[in-house]
Design an enzyme around this catalytic site. Structure first.
Site, PDB file in Angstrom:
ATOM      1  N   ASP A   1      -6.674  -3.064   3.793  1.00 21.30           N
ATOM      2  CA  ASP A   1      -5.458  -2.436   4.353  1.00 21.30           C
ATOM      3  C   ASP A   1      -5.342  -2.496   5.871  1.00 21.30           C
ATOM      4  OD1 ASP A   1      -6.099   0.180   1.955  1.00 21.30           O
ATOM      5  OD2 ASP A   1      -4.935  -1.669   1.701  1.00 21.30           O
TER       6      ASP A   1
ATOM      7  N   HIS B   1       0.857  -1.179   0.000  1.00 21.52           N
ATOM      8  CA  HIS B   1       0.000   0.000   0.000  1.00 21.52           C
ATOM      9  C   HIS B   1       0.898   1.235   0.000  1.00 21.52           C
ATOM     10  CE1 HIS B   1      -3.625   2.337   0.700  1.00 21.52           C
ATOM     11  NE2 HIS B   1      -2.923   3.046   1.591  1.00 21.52           N
TER      12      HIS B   1
HETATM   13  C1  GRF Z   1       1.109   0.912  -6.356  1.00 19.67           C
HETATM   14  O1  GRF Z   1       1.306   2.258  -5.984  1.00 19.67           O
HETATM   15  C2  GRF Z   1       0.564   0.147  -5.186  1.00 19.67           C
HETATM   16  O2  GRF Z   1       1.027   0.617  -3.943  1.00 19.67           O
HETATM   17  C3  GRF Z   1      -0.891   0.422  -5.282  1.00 19.67           C
HETATM   18  O3  GRF Z   1      -1.185   0.430  -6.680  1.00 19.67           O
HETATM   19  C4  GRF Z   1       0.000   0.749  -7.381  1.00 19.67           C
HETATM   20  C5  GRF Z   1       0.297  -0.403  -8.308  1.00 19.67           C
HETATM   21  O4  GRF Z   1       1.190  -0.026  -9.228  1.00 19.67           O
HETATM   22  N1  GRF Z   1      -1.634  -0.592  -4.587  1.00 19.67           N
HETATM   23  P1  GRF Z   1       1.757  -1.155 -10.233  1.00 19.67           P
HETATM   24  O5  GRF Z   1       0.571  -1.711 -10.994  1.00 19.67           O
HETATM   25  O6  GRF Z   1       2.446  -2.199  -9.404  1.00 19.67           O
HETATM   26  O7  GRF Z   1       2.705  -0.369 -11.081  1.00 19.67           O
END
Ligand code: GRF
Length: 209
Positions: free
Chosen positions: A152, A111
């Site tokens: 979360d 997260h």
């Molecule tokens: C990341 O910022 C993650 O923390 C959030 O969604 C985004 C995913 O990015 N849950 P990616 O698809 O891994 O580039």
């Protein structure tokens, strides 16, 4: 030690998925990504998975008549692939409670904030960083945590701070936090691969290697 079989759930571009593939390639993670599942058939992360030779599956609740049917299919899929660890990497749907319970302390999520702050339903992607800037927080960061049945709220495994700069926008803050995510998610997976995670209640202790 046998390779860990990982399933990664994605909804977007897959940069966290890419960082896991990268750390497997360096040999740092004694694991293999057996399965990548997305609720979105057009998620770029599914193409990334295919390019890396991983099984990429579009699976979404709306493909099923009801939740139990979806839940059963999902559980069967994970069991058929002998999945040891489920990683949610930018996955935007809730995992059914029966699946979360089946993979208690074997399902982790990344997260882009310091939970419990700026987490929960509706706080994902840029909405998180907008809320951080709106609140005037001086520090944000990223959290890898075990998944429980709410959004979360599971016990944190790894967290790292990122300072909020005066001229930050949601995009600039997201970019710096994403760099941290690409480090701490593989770190948490490495701890799991090495059986270094000791969970006592809500506290997760990292045992020495
Ligand atoms: C990341 O910022 C993650 O923390 C959030 O969604 C985004 C995913 O990015 N849950 P990616 O698809 O891994 O580039």
């Amino acid at each position: 030690m046998p390779k860990l079989n990982i399933a990664v759930f994605v909804s977007g571009r897959g940069s966290n998925l890419d960082s896991i593939f990268g750390q497997i390639k360096t040999g740092r993670l004694n694991a293999s990504i057996a399965l990548v599942i997305s609720n979105r058939s057009d998620a770029p992360a599914l193409d990334l998975a295919r390019s890396q030779g991983a099984k990429a599956i579009h699976l979404a609740p709306n493909q099923f008549d009801d939740e139990p049917a979806y839940q059963e299919t999902l559980l069967n899929l994970l069991q058929t692939e002998n999945i040891d660890l489920v990683v949610l990497a930018g996955y935007l749907k809730k995992i059914p409670a029966a699946v979360v319970n089946q993979y208690k302390h074997k399902m982790i999520n990344i997260h882009p904030a310091l939970l419990p702050a700026f987490g929960g339903k509706g706080l994902y992607g840029r909405y998180v960083h907008e809320a951080v800037l709106e609140f005037g927080a001086k520090i944000s960061g990223a959290t890898v945590h075990f998944v429980d049945t709410e959004y979360d709220t599971g016990p944190p495994i790894v967290q790292e701070c990122v300072p909020v700069l005066d001229d930050d926008t949601p995009e600039s803050l997201a970019k710096r936090i994403l760099e941290v995510e690409h480090r701490i998610l593989p770190q948490a997976i490495e701890y799991f691969c090495n059986n270094q995670l000791d969970v006592k209640g809500r506290r997760v202790y990292i045992k020495k290697k």
